[in-house]
Design a protein around this motif. Structure first.
Motif, PDB file in Angstrom:
ATOM      1  N   GLY A  48       0.813  -1.203   0.000  1.00  0.00           N
ATOM      2  CA  GLY A  48       0.000   0.000   0.000  1.00  0.00           C
ATOM      3  C   GLY A  48       0.848   1.254   0.000  1.00  0.00           C
ATOM      4  N   LEU A  49       1.959   1.229   0.724  1.00  0.00           N
ATOM      5  CA  LEU A  49       2.871   2.369   0.733  1.00  0.00           C
ATOM      6  C   LEU A  49       3.444   2.613  -0.661  1.00  0.00           C
ATOM      7  N   THR A  50       3.866   1.539  -1.319  1.00  0.00           N
ATOM      8  CA  THR A  50       4.405   1.680  -2.674  1.00  0.00           C
ATOM      9  C   THR A  50       3.386   2.338  -3.596  1.00  0.00           C
ATOM     10  N   ALA A  51       2.128   1.926  -3.471  1.00  0.00           N
ATOM     11  CA  ALA A  51       1.073   2.520  -4.296  1.00  0.00           C
ATOM     12  C   ALA A  51       0.908   4.001  -3.985  1.00  0.00           C
ATOM     13  N   ARG A  52       0.935   4.360  -2.702  1.00  0.00           N
ATOM     14  CA  ARG A  52       0.783   5.763  -2.309  1.00  0.00           C
ATOM     15  C   ARG A  52       1.940   6.608  -2.835  1.00  0.00           C
ATOM     16  N   LEU A  53       3.146   6.081  -2.770  1.00  0.00           N
ATOM     17  CA  LEU A  53       4.305   6.831  -3.254  1.00  0.00           C
ATOM     18  C   LEU A  53       4.236   7.058  -4.757  1.00  0.00           C
ATOM     19  N   GLY A  54       3.559   6.159  -5.463  1.00  0.00           N
ATOM     20  CA  GLY A  54       3.435   6.312  -6.906  1.00  0.00           C
ATOM     21  C   GLY A  54       2.332   7.265  -7.330  1.00  0.00           C
ATOM     22  N   GLU A  55       1.452   7.643  -6.400  1.00  0.00           N
ATOM     23  CA  GLU A  55       0.309   8.488  -6.753  1.00  0.00           C
ATOM     24  C   GLU A  55       0.681   9.962  -6.866  1.00  0.00           C
ATOM     25  N   SER A  56       1.455  10.454  -5.907  1.00  0.00           N
ATOM     26  CA  SER A  56       1.822  11.877  -5.874  1.00  0.00           C
ATOM     27  C   SER A  56       2.973  12.043  -4.894  1.00  0.00           C
ATOM     28  N   PRO A  57       3.687  13.182  -4.955  1.00  0.00           N
ATOM     29  CA  PRO A  57       4.831  13.383  -4.055  1.00  0.00           C
ATOM     30  C   PRO A  57       4.426  13.316  -2.587  1.00  0.00           C
ATOM     31  N   VAL A  58       5.294  12.730  -1.787  1.00  0.00           N
ATOM     32  CA  VAL A  58       5.058  12.545  -0.351  1.00  0.00           C
ATOM     33  C   VAL A  58       6.170  13.245   0.424  1.00  0.00           C
ATOM     34  N   ASP A  59       5.793  13.950   1.494  1.00  0.00           N
ATOM     35  CA  ASP A  59       6.772  14.653   2.310  1.00  0.00           C
ATOM     36  C   ASP A  59       7.294  13.809   3.461  1.00  0.00           C
ATOM     37  N   LEU A  60       6.416  12.965   4.055  1.00  0.00           N
ATOM     38  CA  LEU A  60       6.835  12.214   5.238  1.00  0.00           C
ATOM     39  C   LEU A  60       6.044  10.917   5.347  1.00  0.00           C
ATOM     40  N   ILE A  61       6.734   9.888   5.829  1.00  0.00           N
ATOM     41  CA  ILE A  61       6.120   8.581   6.071  1.00  0.00           C
ATOM     42  C   ILE A  61       6.180   8.275   7.558  1.00  0.00           C
ATOM     43  N   LEU A  62       5.023   7.919   8.146  1.00  0.00           N
ATOM     44  CA  LEU A  62       4.986   7.339   9.492  1.00  0.00           C
ATOM     45  C   LEU A  62       4.922   5.834   9.303  1.00  0.00           C
ATOM     46  N   LEU A  63       5.971   5.134   9.729  1.00  0.00           N
ATOM     47  CA  LEU A  63       6.149   3.733   9.343  1.00  0.00           C
ATOM     48  C   LEU A  63       6.159   2.805  10.549  1.00  0.00           C
ATOM     49  N   ASP A  64       5.219   1.869  10.549  1.00  0.00           N
ATOM     50  CA  ASP A  64       5.228   0.794  11.544  1.00  0.00           C
ATOM     51  C   ASP A  64       6.261  -0.241  11.133  1.00  0.00           C
ATOM     52  N   LEU A  65       6.824  -0.964  12.110  1.00  0.00           N
ATOM     53  CA  LEU A  65       7.810  -1.999  11.791  1.00  0.00           C
ATOM     54  C   LEU A  65       7.185  -3.377  11.650  1.00  0.00           C
ATOM     55  N   MET A  66       6.248  -3.704  12.532  1.00  0.00           N
ATOM     56  CA  MET A  66       5.673  -5.051  12.537  1.00  0.00           C
ATOM     57  C   MET A  66       4.398  -5.067  11.697  1.00  0.00           C
ATOM     58  N   MET A  67       4.550  -5.454  10.437  1.00  0.00           N
ATOM     59  CA  MET A  67       3.416  -5.530   9.512  1.00  0.00           C
ATOM     60  C   MET A  67       3.392  -6.888   8.839  1.00  0.00           C
ATOM     61  N   PRO A  68       2.231  -7.329   8.393  1.00  0.00           N
ATOM     62  CA  PRO A  68       2.186  -8.599   7.650  1.00  0.00           C
ATOM     63  C   PRO A  68       2.926  -8.456   6.327  1.00  0.00           C
ATOM     64  N   GLY A  69       3.524  -9.550   5.876  1.00  0.00           N
ATOM     65  CA  GLY A  69       4.305  -9.497   4.646  1.00  0.00           C
ATOM     66  C   GLY A  69       5.626  -8.812   4.896  1.00  0.00           C
ATOM     67  N   GLU A  70       5.977  -7.883   4.041  1.00  0.00           N
ATOM     68  CA  GLU A  70       7.249  -7.174   4.193  1.00  0.00           C
ATOM     69  C   GLU A  70       7.201  -6.266   5.425  1.00  0.00           C
ATOM     70  N   ASP A  71       8.204  -6.386   6.293  1.00  0.00           N
ATOM     71  CA  ASP A  71       8.183  -5.561   7.504  1.00  0.00           C
ATOM     72  C   ASP A  71       8.797  -4.186   7.257  1.00  0.00           C
ATOM     73  N   GLY A  72       8.665  -3.330   8.283  1.00  0.00           N
ATOM     74  CA  GLY A  72       9.108  -1.950   8.138  1.00  0.00           C
ATOM     75  C   GLY A  72      10.602  -1.804   7.948  1.00  0.00           C
ATOM     76  N   LEU A  73      11.402  -2.663   8.572  1.00  0.00           N
ATOM     77  CA  LEU A  73      12.853  -2.573   8.401  1.00  0.00           C
ATOM     78  C   LEU A  73      13.254  -2.848   6.957  1.00  0.00           C
ATOM     79  N   SER A  74      12.587  -3.806   6.333  1.00  0.00           N
ATOM     80  CA  SER A  74      12.859  -4.082   4.923  1.00  0.00           C
ATOM     81  C   SER A  74      12.467  -2.894   4.057  1.00  0.00           C
ATOM     82  N   VAL A  75      11.345  -2.263   4.393  1.00  0.00           N
ATOM     83  CA  VAL A  75      10.929  -1.070   3.654  1.00  0.00           C
ATOM     84  C   VAL A  75      11.981   0.026   3.779  1.00  0.00           C
TER      85      VAL A  75
END
Length: 241
Positions: A48-75
């Motif tokens: 979902g983050l990848t999709a959001r970054l592709g939609e329009s410019p982003v200034d800041l990301i609030l990122l959780d680490l423990m997520m299903p699938g790819e985790d925040g550290l990998s991101v």
């Protein structure tokens, strides 16, 4: 290839992506930030983050680490580019080791859950302010030092005999203040102010982490010296490129 776009940052209202697999938390944080005049979009995971970054410019990301699938550290490892958004890790993993790992991977700040919403707001504003200050202050001046060239617009290091390398915001700010005050010992507090702002609740170890990352990128030259019980200094005098 990283997931951050090379699009320029959004003008006027800062755009923030809240990335967390907890829908209630996404809604709570998103609503609070919208009340304080942020343009907020949300994502439940790395895709979902990848999709959001592709939609329009982003200034800041609030990122959780423990997520299903790819985790925040990998991101964090995959986000790169000269126009990388600011990143604040917001995670239940709040011990010192986790915070250091997040900062080592390029996060601009790290907050443990649960946190005070007003503290979160202050941290977001501080990260965005520091990034704007860098853009306004650097102009077109580059630096040459010890065989390296620092491109202050792209925040990239290059060398005739080594691949170019991207710097995080904290790495760039620390290296820039060292370049502007060569052969001068700077304390950890002075470097913390440069990297994270005087009001940030960041521990001294964060500067050691940033210096260690810079040294790995500048290896094998011994350009940044440790002065015992005092701090760090740049051992060469740079010149404007």
């Amino acid at each position: 290839m990283g997931i951050a776009s090379d699009q320029p940052r959004a003008a006027a209202t800062p755009r923030v992506v809240v990335v967390d697999d907890d829908p209630d938390l996404r809604s709570l944080i998103g609503g609070f930030l919208r009340e304080h005049h942020f343009d907020v979009v949300t994502a439940a995971d790395a895709g979902g983050l990848t999709a959001r970054l592709g939609e329009s410019p982003v200034d800041l990301i609030l990122l959780d680490l423990m997520m299903p699938g790819e985790d925040g550290l990998s991101v964090l490892r995959r986000i790169d580019g000269p126009n990388r958004p600011g990143i604040i890790v917001l995670s239940a993993m709040g011990d010192e080791h986790d915070r250091i790992e997040g900062l080592e991977l390029g996060a601009d700040d790290y907050l443990a859950k649960p946190c005070n919403p007003r503290e979160l707001l202050a941290r977001i504003r501080a990260v965005l302010r520091r990034r704007d200050e860098v853009r306004l202050a650097v102009g077109n001046r580059d630096f040459r030092f010890g065989g390296w060239r620092l491109d202050v617009i792209a925040r990239r290091l290059s060398h005739a005999t080594a691949p170019s390398t991207q710097l995080t915001d904290a790495e760039f700010r620390v290296l820039k203040v060292l370049l502007e005050t060569p052969q001068t010992v700077l304390s950890r507090d002075q470097l913390l102010d440069a990297a994270h702002g005087a009001s940030a609740d960041i521990f001294d170890r964060a500067i050691d982490v940033t210096i260690s990352r810079l040294r790995r990128k500048l290896d094998p030259e011994n350009l940044i010296r440790t002065v015992r019980n005092e701090g760090y200094m740049l051992a060469v005098t740079p010149e404007a490129a």
